[in-house]
Motif scaffolding. Structure first.
Motif, PDB file in Angstrom:
ATOM      1  N   ALA A 254      67.499  44.344 -24.507  1.00 16.80           N
ATOM      2  CA  ALA A 254      68.698  44.932 -23.903  1.00 16.80           C
ATOM      3  C   ALA A 254      68.467  46.363 -23.448  1.00 16.80           C
ATOM      4  O   ALA A 254      69.117  46.840 -22.516  1.00 16.80           O
ATOM      5  CB  ALA A 254      69.854  44.880 -24.905  1.00 16.80           C
ATOM      6  N   SER A 255      67.516  47.064 -24.081  1.00 17.38           N
ATOM      7  CA  SER A 255      67.254  48.456 -23.715  1.00 17.38           C
ATOM      8  C   SER A 255      66.614  48.583 -22.338  1.00 17.38           C
ATOM      9  O   SER A 255      66.642  49.656 -21.740  1.00 17.38           O
ATOM     10  CB  SER A 255      66.339  49.111 -24.759  1.00 17.38           C
ATOM     11  N   THR A 266      74.228  32.429 -27.645  1.00 19.87           N
ATOM     12  CA  THR A 266      73.863  31.313 -28.516  1.00 19.87           C
ATOM     13  C   THR A 266      72.414  30.904 -28.293  1.00 19.87           C
ATOM     14  O   THR A 266      72.000  30.671 -27.150  1.00 19.87           O
ATOM     15  CB  THR A 266      74.775  30.099 -28.249  1.00 19.87           C
ATOM     16  N   PHE A 267      71.655  30.815 -29.388  1.00 18.97           N
ATOM     17  CA  PHE A 267      70.321  30.221 -29.375  1.00 18.97           C
ATOM     18  C   PHE A 267      70.425  28.807 -29.943  1.00 18.97           C
ATOM     19  O   PHE A 267      70.952  28.615 -31.042  1.00 18.97           O
ATOM     20  CB  PHE A 267      69.350  31.007 -30.259  1.00 18.97           C
ATOM     21  N   ILE A 268      69.940  27.824 -29.202  1.00 16.74           N
ATOM     22  CA  ILE A 268      69.770  26.469 -29.723  1.00 16.74           C
ATOM     23  C   ILE A 268      68.276  26.263 -29.904  1.00 16.74           C
ATOM     24  O   ILE A 268      67.515  26.360 -28.941  1.00 16.74           O
ATOM     25  CB  ILE A 268      70.353  25.409 -28.770  1.00 16.74           C
ATOM     26  N   VAL A 269      67.843  26.017 -31.143  1.00 18.14           N
ATOM     27  CA  VAL A 269      66.414  25.922 -31.435  1.00 18.14           C
ATOM     28  C   VAL A 269      66.104  24.532 -31.980  1.00 18.14           C
ATOM     29  O   VAL A 269      66.610  24.141 -33.032  1.00 18.14           O
ATOM     30  CB  VAL A 269      65.972  26.996 -32.439  1.00 18.14           C
ATOM     31  N   LEU A 279      64.515  27.167 -21.918  1.00 21.42           N
ATOM     32  CA  LEU A 279      65.246  27.225 -20.656  1.00 21.42           C
ATOM     33  C   LEU A 279      66.397  28.202 -20.817  1.00 21.42           C
ATOM     34  O   LEU A 279      67.171  28.116 -21.771  1.00 21.42           O
ATOM     35  CB  LEU A 279      65.760  25.850 -20.251  1.00 21.42           C
ATOM     36  N   GLU A 280      66.480  29.113 -19.859  1.00 19.53           N
ATOM     37  CA  GLU A 280      67.458  30.186 -19.910  1.00 19.53           C
ATOM     38  C   GLU A 280      68.811  29.742 -19.376  1.00 19.53           C
ATOM     39  O   GLU A 280      68.894  28.876 -18.491  1.00 19.53           O
ATOM     40  CB  GLU A 280      66.973  31.372 -19.086  1.00 19.53           C
ATOM     41  N   HIS A 281      69.872  30.370 -19.906  1.00 18.99           N
ATOM     42  CA  HIS A 281      71.232  30.142 -19.430  1.00 18.99           C
ATOM     43  C   HIS A 281      71.976  31.467 -19.460  1.00 18.99           C
ATOM     44  O   HIS A 281      71.477  32.477 -19.965  1.00 18.99           O
ATOM     45  CB  HIS A 281      71.914  29.077 -20.269  1.00 18.99           C
ATOM     46  N   LEU A 282      73.191  31.462 -18.918  1.00 20.00           N
ATOM     47  CA  LEU A 282      73.904  32.719 -18.695  1.00 20.00           C
ATOM     48  C   LEU A 282      74.200  33.460 -19.988  1.00 20.00           C
ATOM     49  O   LEU A 282      74.092  34.681 -20.054  1.00 20.00           O
ATOM     50  CB  LEU A 282      75.201  32.445 -17.926  1.00 20.00           C
ATOM     51  N   ASN A 283      74.594  32.738 -21.032  1.00 23.09           N
ATOM     52  CA  ASN A 283      74.826  33.402 -22.322  1.00 23.09           C
ATOM     53  C   ASN A 283      74.283  32.555 -23.474  1.00 23.09           C
ATOM     54  O   ASN A 283      74.813  32.583 -24.584  1.00 23.09           O
ATOM     55  CB  ASN A 283      76.317  33.702 -22.527  1.00 23.09           C
ATOM     56  N   TYR A 311      65.298  35.212 -23.695  1.00 30.52           N
ATOM     57  CA  TYR A 311      66.400  36.156 -23.849  1.00 30.52           C
ATOM     58  C   TYR A 311      66.432  37.142 -22.688  1.00 30.52           C
ATOM     59  O   TYR A 311      67.503  37.468 -22.165  1.00 30.52           O
ATOM     60  CB  TYR A 311      66.279  36.898 -25.173  1.00 30.52           C
ATOM     61  N   PHE A 312      65.245  37.608 -22.255  1.00 31.00           N
ATOM     62  CA  PHE A 312      65.232  38.559 -21.144  1.00 31.00           C
ATOM     63  C   PHE A 312      65.703  37.918 -19.842  1.00 31.00           C
ATOM     64  O   PHE A 312      66.161  38.614 -18.933  1.00 31.00           O
ATOM     65  CB  PHE A 312      63.833  39.163 -20.953  1.00 31.00           C
TER      66      PHE A 312
END
Length: 618
Positions: A254-255, A266-269, A279-283, A311-312
């Motif tokens: 975030a920095s 939310t992380f789904i692992v 796979l990235e998503h909006l949140n 996350y990035f």
């Protein structure tokens, strides 16, 4: 999509070779201002017999006729996407759909399939009900699965849509299997309605995977934002340590931009026997990793490399994006020449974030950079396909490697990661340490995501990069990005007092250039390197090697050629499609390099200062 996507590509290509040797920024609706009118489309998602691998979907359409051409034409077309954003391949999700039916006011209406992913419902009724089943038995971050243990939904592969209603709210009511108690998703919940979720539009629905079952969860706060981690699979882990390290990685990520655009994340692992990726998503994001991911320090760091990458993406791709990556056409390919930036520079940041978060020492980070360069320079395809071409051809080449891919392609993940390093160094040097790649990310985020509420063109990205570097970047874009010409790496590393050195020893051992596999005790050629002895003298993929210089190979070809010199000739007997052939192969010099970054002699104070700024050494 995620470093393991890069790793998957590299491992696939390098196994072939070494056997030789995710955007939906729907009109930029933010998390803070989701509308709450009654949905134009709602779905009931059930799984009454999960062991059969079927999801059952009931889809309610309101205002379907008035919002479409149904009044005029007498029908509504309902479609299934052919791909999902973040994974650039046509996946033909409609192949898993069956038992499609439609009704109005409780009475059946006629429907028919009119193209591979579209069903036509002949009705002018404003309110329609559509039912269908989806076979889901493929657990990846790009597909869906339901079985006796859990359900996972990649929305593009399960939820159909109506083109004219895409911009209306979409609601999902999940009916978990009777023994399941939990649902994890980035979708917003409807207060007072259990397992009921709403998206501002279809794009946001597609961008919100759903995990259903009895997974374990834990939470942490990073940058003032609540984060939830849903853990599926039998796995041993230290929750306190994991939460602390998630926090460290997320706050460091975030920095970069300096602003967190989400209200929650939310992380789904998924912990699985083999494979991996993200796979990235909006949140939110979905991560797949081994069940032993937390067992060793190496695997632990490897997992957090994946975490950092995905996350990035909530900045780079989901908000900082080429103009082609949203809003999306779900029927066709969405082309861009800039996946080297969207995916590759995210791969650059995954390692840079871990360095800044303290996971990697400066020395370890330099090793990672040198290894990335070694990988792309050892791939013959780097002289055939540029980074921009690799980006454009992702749809036909990137996800479909074959035995010749190492000779003809380069991954926009691996090449893009190197380009991110070079661009970062260019901005550092051009601004005398006042700016780096972070400043370019902030500029793009502020100007295009926040102010103009759109993606940027290739020309606009180049203009922004040159603004940050304080000079024209013809060398970077002309050579490193858009051509296959050799890159003068040392011109980029000189300002920080480093030089790239090839430490691969030059030996007299001859080089064959063929990778092999053993199949039923037989040595079979699996890959042939372009320009090598095997390539030039006609050894083919699929050949069974029978003998070398009249000596039977057995299951170990390398043993027979070990110690042979450059220029030595080998008589190789092969079985090719049932016919025995004799080839004479002349061994060549080993072309493989192994790079290391080393300090130049007599580094100046300015070089040392810039080096410390680059690697965040205080």
């Amino acid at each position: 999509m995620k470093k393991n996507a890069r790793l998957f590509y590299l491992l696939t290509v390098w196994t072939l070779f070494a056997s030789l040797q995710t955007l939906a920024v729907p009109r930029f609706v933010t998390d803070e201002n989701l509308p709450a009118p009654a949905p134009g489309i709602s779905y009931v998602l059930s799984m009454p017999e999960p062991q059969t691998h079927y999801f059952e979907v009931e889809m309610q359409l309101k205002n379907s006729a008035s919002a479409t051409s149904a009044r005029k034409n007498g029908y509504v077309d309902i479609k299934m996407p052919v791909w999902t954003p973040g994974s650039y391949l046509i996946r033909e999700y409609a192949k898993n759909v069956e038992a499609f039916s439609a009704s109005a006011a409780g009475k059946p209406v006629r429907s028919e399939k009119v193209r591979k992913n579209a069903w036509r419902v002949y009705s002018t009724d404003d309110n329609l009900t559509v039912k269908y089943r989806v076979y889901a038995n493929e657990l990846t971050v790009r597909t869906s699965l339901v079985d006796a243990d859990h359900g996972y939904v990649t929305p593009a592969s399960v939820f159909m849509y109506v083109e004219a209603l895409k911009n209306q709210p979409h609601r999902v009511v999940v009916q978990p299997y009777k023994d399941w108690k939990k649902v994890a998703t980035g979708l917003k919940t409807i207060s007072g309605s259990p397992y009921t979720y709403e998206a501002a539009d279809y794009d946001l629905l597609v961008d919100s995977p759903i995990e259903i079952g009895n997974h374990k969860t834990f939470s942490f706060t990073a940058s003032g934002i609540p984060h939830t981690v849903a853990m599926f699979g039998d796995v041993t882990y230290d929750e306190k340590r994991l939460a602390a390290d998630y926090t460290r990685v997320c706050e460091t990520a975030a920095s970069v931009v300096g602003e967190h655009p989400c209200t929650d994340y939310t992380f789904i692992v998924h912990h699985i026997p083999q494979g991996g990726g993200g796979l990235e998503h909006l949140n939110s994001t979905t991560l797949e990793t081994y069940r032993t991911a937390y067992a060793t320090e190496a695997s632990y760091k490897g997992f957090f490399t994946l975490v950092a990458h995905e996350y990035f993406h909530l900045w780079n791709v989901k908000r900082i994006r080429p103009i082609a990556l949203g809003p999306f056409d779900y029927d066709n390919e969405n082309y861009t020449t800039m996946l080297w930036l969207s995916e590759g520079c995210t791969s650059f940041y995954e390692d840079y974030i871990l360095r800044r978060a303290g996971f990697h020492s400066p020395e370890a980070y330099l090793g990672i950079v040198a290894n990335d360069i070694t990988q792309i320079e050892n791939q013959p395809g780097s002289r055939v396909q540029s980074a921009s071409e690799s980006s454009w051809d992702a749809w036909i080449k990137g996800y479909r490697p074959n035995e010749n891919s190492a000779n003809t392609t380069i991954s926009y993940y691996s090449k893009g990661s190197v380009l991110g390093t070079l661009l970062n160094l260019t901005i550092l040097a051009g601004s005398n340490g006042a700016r780096n790649m972070d400043d370019l990310m902030r500029l793009l985020y502020t100007e295009y995501y926040k102010k103009q509420k759109r993606g940027f063109t290739d020309a606009e990205f180049r203009q922004a990069a040159e603004q940050m570097a304080g000079r024209k970047l013809d060398d970077f874009f002309g050579t490193a990005v858009n051509s296959t010409n050799p890159i003068d790496y040392n011109s980029y590393f000189a300002p920080v007092g480093l030089q790239l050195t090839n430490v691969a020893g030059r030996t007299q051992d001859g080089f064959l250039g063929a990778g092999t596999t053993v199949q039923n005790g037989k040595v079979v050629i699996s890959s042939v390197r372009r320009g090598s002895a095997a390539y030039t003298d006609g050894l083919n993929v699929g050949d069974e090697v029978l003998a070398v210089d009249s000596v039977r190979v057995g299951d170990d070809l390398l043993r027979l050629i070990s110690g042979r010199r450059v220029g030595d000739k080998l008589d190789v007997l092969v079985n090719r499609a049932g016919l025995v052939r004799k080839l004479t192969i002349t061994l060549t010099q080993n072309p493989l390099v192994s790079y290391r970054l080393e300090p130049v002699a007599n580094r100046t104070d300015a070089q040392k200062a810039l080096f410390n700024k680059w690697l965040y050494i205080k």
